[in-house]
Design an enzyme around this catalytic site. Sequence first.
Site, PDB file in Angstrom:
ATOM      1  N   ASP A  14       0.858  -1.183   0.000  1.00 42.77           N
ATOM      2  CA  ASP A  14       0.000   0.000   0.000  1.00 42.77           C
ATOM      3  C   ASP A  14       0.894   1.232   0.000  1.00 42.77           C
ATOM      4  OD1 ASP A  14      -2.445   1.535   0.365  1.00 42.77           O
ATOM      5  OD2 ASP A  14      -3.252  -0.210   1.409  1.00 42.77           O
TER       6      ASP A  14
ATOM      7  N   ASP B  74      -3.206   4.726  -2.259  1.00 38.47           N
ATOM      8  CA  ASP B  74      -4.281   5.296  -1.449  1.00 38.47           C
ATOM      9  C   ASP B  74      -4.706   6.673  -1.969  1.00 38.47           C
ATOM     10  OD1 ASP B  74      -5.706   4.815   1.187  1.00 38.47           O
ATOM     11  OD2 ASP B  74      -4.836   6.773   1.612  1.00 38.47           O
TER      12      ASP B  74
ATOM     13  N   GLU C 105      -6.453   3.877  -5.837  1.00 40.22           N
ATOM     14  CA  GLU C 105      -7.740   4.022  -5.158  1.00 40.22           C
ATOM     15  C   GLU C 105      -8.255   5.410  -5.495  1.00 40.22           C
ATOM     16  OE1 GLU C 105      -9.982   4.130  -0.867  1.00 40.22           O
ATOM     17  OE2 GLU C 105      -8.212   5.291  -1.310  1.00 40.22           O
TER      18      GLU C 105
ATOM     19  N   HIS D 151     -11.345  -3.092   3.174  1.00 43.11           N
ATOM     20  CA  HIS D 151     -11.266  -2.751   4.603  1.00 43.11           C
ATOM     21  C   HIS D 151     -12.053  -1.489   4.957  1.00 43.11           C
ATOM     22  CE1 HIS D 151      -8.463  -0.187   2.602  1.00 43.11           C
ATOM     23  NE2 HIS D 151      -8.327   0.541   3.700  1.00 43.11           N
ATOM     24  N   ASP D 152     -12.585  -0.789   3.963  1.00 45.09           N
ATOM     25  CA  ASP D 152     -13.376   0.431   4.214  1.00 45.09           C
ATOM     26  C   ASP D 152     -14.872   0.205   4.026  1.00 45.09           C
ATOM     27  OD1 ASP D 152     -11.074   1.976   4.552  1.00 45.09           O
ATOM     28  OD2 ASP D 152     -10.986   2.515   2.422  1.00 45.09           O
TER      29      ASP D 152
HETATM   30  O1  TEU Z   1      -9.772   5.452   1.785  1.00 43.69           O
HETATM   31  C1  TEU Z   1     -10.285   6.613   1.210  1.00 43.69           C
HETATM   32  C2  TEU Z   1     -11.642   6.753   1.683  1.00 43.69           C
HETATM   33  O2  TEU Z   1     -11.869   7.232   2.776  1.00 43.69           O
HETATM   34  C3  TEU Z   1     -12.709   6.221   0.877  1.00 43.69           C
HETATM   35  O3  TEU Z   1     -13.245   5.061   1.416  1.00 43.69           O
HETATM   36  C4  TEU Z   1     -13.746   7.262   0.780  1.00 43.69           C
HETATM   37  O4  TEU Z   1     -14.247   7.548   2.053  1.00 43.69           O
HETATM   38  C5  TEU Z   1     -14.890   6.817  -0.043  1.00 43.69           C
HETATM   39  O5  TEU Z   1     -14.385   6.346  -1.219  1.00 43.69           O
HETATM   40  C6  TEU Z   1     -15.784   7.955  -0.388  1.00 43.69           C
HETATM   41  O6  TEU Z   1     -16.678   7.557  -1.360  1.00 43.69           O
HETATM   42  C7  TEU Z   1      -8.410   5.311   1.958  1.00 43.69           C
HETATM   43  C8  TEU Z   1      -8.136   4.094   2.809  1.00 43.69           C
HETATM   44  O7  TEU Z   1      -8.580   2.957   2.139  1.00 43.69           O
HETATM   45  C9  TEU Z   1      -8.764   4.289   4.153  1.00 43.69           C
HETATM   46  O8  TEU Z   1      -8.653   3.152   4.972  1.00 43.69           O
HETATM   47  C10 TEU Z   1      -8.095   5.471   4.801  1.00 43.69           C
HETATM   48  O9  TEU Z   1      -8.736   5.773   6.004  1.00 43.69           O
HETATM   49  C11 TEU Z   1      -8.115   6.704   3.901  1.00 43.69           C
HETATM   50  O10 TEU Z   1      -7.789   6.426   2.557  1.00 43.69           O
HETATM   51  C12 TEU Z   1      -7.082   7.701   4.389  1.00 43.69           C
HETATM   52  O11 TEU Z   1      -5.799   7.213   4.158  1.00 43.69           O
END
Ligand code: TEU
Length: 563
Positions: A98, A199, A256, A332-333
């Site tokens: 990552d 990220d 991402e 994981h989100d």
């Molecule tokens: O995630 C970015 C993030 O927050 C997305 O899930 C966003 O909220 C969503 O796409 C909105 O539609 C990354 C990581 O995967 C996450 O775990 C971290 O917390 C974040 O960045 C900050 O590094």
Amino acid sequence: MKKAWWKEAVVYQIYPRSFYDSNGDGIGDLRGILQKLDYLKDLGVDVVWLSPVYQSPNDDNGYDISDYRNIMAEFGTLADWEELLAEMHARGIRLVMDLVVNHTSDEHPWFVASRQSQDNPYRDYYVWRPGRDGREPNNWRSFFSGSTWQYDDATGEYYLHLFSKKQADLNWENPKVRGEVYDLMRWWLDKGIDGFRMDVINMISKTPGLPDAPATSDARYQWGGEYFINGPRLLEFLGEMRREVLSQYDILTVGETPGVSPQDAVALTNEDDGALSMVFQFEHMDLDADQGGDGSRRSVRRWQLSELKEVMTRWQKDLEGQGWNSIYLTNHDQPRAVSRFGDDGAYRVEAAKLLATFTHLLQGTPYIYQGEEIGMTNVAFISIDDYRDIETVNMYHELVVEQGMDPLALLPVIHAKSRDNARTPFQWDDSAQAGFTTGTPWIKVNPNYPAINARQALADPNSIFYYYQKLIRLRRENPVMVYGSYDLLLDDHPEIYAFTRTLDSDRLLVILNFGQGTPEFALPTDISYGAAALLISNYAVAPTEDIRHLTLRPYEARVYRLG
Ligand code: TEU
Ligand code: CA
């Protein structure tokens, strides 16, 4: 279409904190992963994407990095990591790390120096601005609630943080910052890793002037995504990264990229000058929310199959021959896929297999998130005190503590959407703490572990695990599953998602009943074929069945080869 190993690969995401704890401190670690490599080998995945393992004060579980060239002490040492890489490679599994470079921890030495004084050489590594009329420099709202700006007493200015105040945004306008990032990327690549998951990489270029977001309500802070998502210099920065670093290595890169359209994705991933192999898009993640952007986890809405078809079909067709898709239903989100897009009750096993069929039969690289292969489900902690995710905790504080919302109205949203749904410990067996740790886990295990766990799955030839194993093997044996073009059938059917995949004279028919009903499937008459051979299905199917007319069972999935 050009062939590439990363198009043919199946990726497995490990969230190390929750995977396997080797030393009883309640926190998953690198030696824990080492002990489970044969499990991954057995599953058959080609690549592991490891969520961050770098040194971090863990304000956001490792997405706040304080040293890019070292391993978090809780997870192990650099020597453990070297051993992990070697053991993966020995098993033919590649490792994708990552890369979190939109921001660093406020404990990173660059930031520590940067906040010292306005003329510190590191000042310009971050985004510092004076206040405006005694308030923040603009009205942007953080992903994790509140302003994106934090006032710093030492120099009397504010710094920008799109995420937590311990995640300070790097200033990509500064060529020195970009050089530092390229250096650390080379450092890991030269150790032999096989790629990066990047990220929020489409947030690194902010609109100059950092303008206020238009006020749409009387809320103090506003979603400013249009000023930092896919910003004006994004393609230039990534083009430079490609020239300086990426083009020198044979790697998988996945950005991402919340808020990307298929056109943005083509610009980012096309074979001529796209910087990345593929990106994660989020349109299907926003279907069950009232709003996208940072709001997708603040509301729950019923999604329709027609909407899922529309989104996925558009991404399949718009990227065909132009770029490359990554296919995922969770990470994981996100909530657990089977709870969100399937059924975590009576048809959990069938639904999990249907979703696996879906992700492995679309055009693109499939991503499996740890536990998805055994059908792990969402969790519903009764008390907010059991939640660990900074996003959930901050949101609860903002809405309940500050704004007086009824907690009983918010808990169902948290149960459906909290990122902690995906972060409860991996369920290895039915012993205490699901066999994840001999100590006390950092977050509670899902109480359904006695029934849902890997030991059970490995002992049952009909398990979700072995269904994934078969899909992965089929994908390796059938280039049409990787490279074939996608065509939607039965566009308007409310329950059935059906499509074909075609590569030269090879054609697959995919039939997915996305629900508990028993709809009739009628093959469109313009699909001509001689014979239909069943490739995989999640129910027993009679070989003599006439595929022109079928009655499907709840969450039934079938794939046929049409000869
Ligand atoms: O995630 C970015 C993030 O927050 C997305 O899930 C966003 O909220 C969503 O796409 C909105 O539609 C990354 C990581 O995967 C996450 O775990 C971290 O917390 C974040 O960045 C900050 O590094
Ligand atoms: Ca541990």
